[in-house]
Design a protein around this motif. Structure first.
Motif, PDB file in Angstrom:
ATOM      1  N   SER A   1       0.488  -1.161   0.048  1.00 19.78           N
ATOM      2  CA  SER A   1       0.153   0.042   0.020  1.00 19.78           C
ATOM      3  C   SER A   1       0.701   1.078   0.028  1.00 19.78           C
ATOM      4  O   SER A   1       0.217   2.299   0.000  1.00 19.78           O
ATOM      5  N   LEU A   2       2.062   1.187   0.044  1.00 19.59           N
ATOM      6  CA  LEU A   2       3.090   2.411   0.169  1.00 19.59           C
ATOM      7  C   LEU A   2       2.879   3.113  -0.992  1.00 19.59           C
ATOM      8  O   LEU A   2       3.000   2.741  -2.123  1.00 19.59           O
ATOM      9  N   GLN A   3       2.856   4.296  -1.014  1.00 20.24           N
ATOM     10  CA  GLN A   3       2.801   5.372  -1.847  1.00 20.24           C
ATOM     11  C   GLN A   3       3.884   6.344  -1.951  1.00 20.24           C
ATOM     12  O   GLN A   3       4.241   7.077  -2.741  1.00 20.24           O
ATOM     13  N   TYR A   4       4.451   6.825  -0.562  1.00 26.72           N
ATOM     14  CA  TYR A   4       5.515   7.754  -0.339  1.00 26.72           C
ATOM     15  C   TYR A   4       6.616   7.017   0.617  1.00 26.72           C
ATOM     16  O   TYR A   4       6.030   6.536   1.634  1.00 26.72           O
TER      17      TYR A   4
ATOM     18  N   LEU B   1       3.423   3.456  -5.818  1.00 30.06           N
ATOM     19  CA  LEU B   1       4.394   4.322  -5.370  1.00 30.06           C
ATOM     20  C   LEU B   1       4.526   5.598  -6.238  1.00 30.06           C
ATOM     21  O   LEU B   1       4.611   5.490  -7.506  1.00 30.06           O
ATOM     22  N   VAL B   2       4.184   6.630  -5.481  1.00 25.71           N
ATOM     23  CA  VAL B   2       4.233   7.948  -6.194  1.00 25.71           C
ATOM     24  C   VAL B   2       5.635   8.687  -5.898  1.00 25.71           C
ATOM     25  O   VAL B   2       6.206   9.319  -6.442  1.00 25.71           O
ATOM     26  N   GLY B   3       6.030   8.504  -4.738  1.00 30.69           N
ATOM     27  CA  GLY B   3       7.303   9.469  -4.427  1.00 30.69           C
ATOM     28  C   GLY B   3       8.302   8.635  -3.708  1.00 30.69           C
ATOM     29  O   GLY B   3       7.828   7.904  -2.551  1.00 30.69           O
ATOM     30  N   LEU B   4       9.404   8.599  -4.332  1.00 27.62           N
ATOM     31  CA  LEU B   4      10.644   7.862  -3.401  1.00 27.62           C
ATOM     32  C   LEU B   4      11.922   8.713  -3.416  1.00 27.62           C
ATOM     33  O   LEU B   4      12.320   9.131  -4.316  1.00 27.62           O
ATOM     34  N   ASN B   5      12.243   8.861  -2.133  1.00 29.86           N
ATOM     35  CA  ASN B   5      13.522   9.762  -1.923  1.00 29.86           C
ATOM     36  C   ASN B   5      14.414   8.878  -1.087  1.00 29.86           C
ATOM     37  O   ASN B   5      14.138   8.909   0.095  1.00 29.86           O
ATOM     38  N   LEU B   6      15.599   8.673  -1.626  1.00 28.77           N
ATOM     39  CA  LEU B   6      16.524   7.805  -0.760  1.00 28.77           C
ATOM     40  C   LEU B   6      17.818   8.706  -0.951  1.00 28.77           C
ATOM     41  O   LEU B   6      19.067   8.085  -0.756  1.00 28.77           O
ATOM     42  N   GLY B   7      17.798   9.916  -1.233  1.00 26.09           N
ATOM     43  CA  GLY B   7      18.634  10.678  -1.524  1.00 26.09           C
ATOM     44  C   GLY B   7      19.796  10.933  -0.268  1.00 26.09           C
ATOM     45  O   GLY B   7      19.206  10.887   0.852  1.00 26.09           O
TER      46      GLY B   7
ATOM     47  N   ASN C   1       9.762  -0.193 -13.342  1.00 24.89           N
ATOM     48  CA  ASN C   1       8.131  -1.015 -13.136  1.00 24.89           C
ATOM     49  C   ASN C   1       7.308   0.195 -12.483  1.00 24.89           C
ATOM     50  O   ASN C   1       5.801  -0.163 -12.274  1.00 24.89           O
ATOM     51  N   LEU C   2       8.004   1.057 -12.140  1.00 25.11           N
ATOM     52  CA  LEU C   2       7.223   2.164 -11.087  1.00 25.11           C
ATOM     53  C   LEU C   2       6.568   3.286 -11.953  1.00 25.11           C
ATOM     54  O   LEU C   2       6.967   4.302 -12.152  1.00 25.11           O
ATOM     55  N   THR C   3       5.518   2.838 -12.682  1.00 24.16           N
ATOM     56  CA  THR C   3       4.954   3.740 -13.797  1.00 24.16           C
ATOM     57  C   THR C   3       4.062   5.039 -13.192  1.00 24.16           C
ATOM     58  O   THR C   3       3.668   5.671 -13.919  1.00 24.16           O
ATOM     59  N   ASN C   4       3.675   4.976 -11.989  1.00 21.69           N
ATOM     60  CA  ASN C   4       3.225   5.868 -11.186  1.00 21.69           C
ATOM     61  C   ASN C   4       3.994   6.891 -10.403  1.00 21.69           C
ATOM     62  O   ASN C   4       3.495   7.592 -10.002  1.00 21.69           O
TER      63      ASN C   4
END
Length: 248
Positions: free
Chosen positions: A80-83, A105-111, A125-128
């Motif tokens: 269910s994770l989106q951010y 997933l909409v937002g991914l920040n691993l910076g 594959n994270l097309t969203n």
């Protein structure tokens, strides 16, 4: 006592000067949807127990600095994770290809961590995905043409990694891109026309640059590492100093 919070759905505990590791009892918060523990003093590894938070949609641990170790495998069971906002820590290891399991997933920040290896195939594959920040790690290898599959992207930050090869022209398929950061890498060649075309569509100059690359003349060779006729910011590949490009 976390056990008393099992019915809690939203927890905003950012900037509370919390000094501890993430307790394993976190698994008892089975109804949690939003969990924000950013800007504290958390240390240690992210426990496998987070895999019990099946309803979690927003997970933020950014700015703790002391969080270390790899991403727990159980994290990728949370469909269910989106951010995911884990930036500015000391996380290590490779970004697993199982990250592609996050279809929503909409937002991914691993910076600003210490991740190594190459960009995993599952990432494409994270097309969203709209926001992808992987800057200031130790990620290498080439950027696959498959990155053009991420057509929902509006923000892409890859600077400060030793990526090699050229900038894929398929990035031009990401027509929603507003900011693209590619400086401080080992990418070479020419910024493709397809990417430059985005500056006429969606890349909008703001307080920070919309499109950056190592296109300032190298202090040693006097030749830019990358040729770019459309960048807002050009950086010196050796000194890492950046200047605002003069656009005709």
């Amino acid at each position: 006592d976390i056990s008393s919070l099992k019915h809690l759905e939203n927890m905003y505990a950012e900037s509370n000067k919390i000094r501890s590791s993430i307790p394993t009892e976190i698994a008892l918060m089975e109804n949690i949807r939003v969990l924000d523990l950013s800007q504290n003093y958390l240390t240690g590894e992210i426990p496998q127990d987070v895999g019990n938070l099946k309803r979690l949609e927003y997970f933020a641990l950014s700015g703790n600095g002391g969080l270390s170790g790899p991403l727990p495998s159980s994290l990728f069971e949370l469909k269910s994770l989106q951010y995911i906002y884990f930036q500015e820590n000391s996380l290590t290891g490779k970004i697993p290809s199982s990250i592609g399991m996050y279809q929503d997933l909409v937002g991914l920040n691993l910076g600003s961590n210490e991740f190594t290896g190459s960009l995993p195939n599952g990432l494409y594959n994270l097309t969203n995905l709209m926001f992808l920040y992987l800057h200031e790690n130790s990620l290498g290898g080439s950027i696959s043409d498959k990155i053009g599959q991420l057509t929902a992207l509006t923000q892409l930050s890859l600077y400060g990694n030793p990526f090699t090869g050229t900038i894929p022209s398929s990035l031009g398929l990401c027509e929603e891109l507003e900011n693209l950061y590619l400086h401080e890498t080992n990418l070479h060649g020419t910024v493709p026309e397809e990417v430059c075309a985005l500056t006429m569509k969606s890349l909008v100059p703001q307080e920070y640059n919309a499109l950056s690359a190592d296109c300032y003349p190298d202090i040693e060779t006097l030749v830019p590492f990358i040729t770019c006729g459309c960048c807002d910011i050009c950086c010196d590949h050796v000194t890492l100093e950046c200047v605002t490009a003069v656009m005709e």
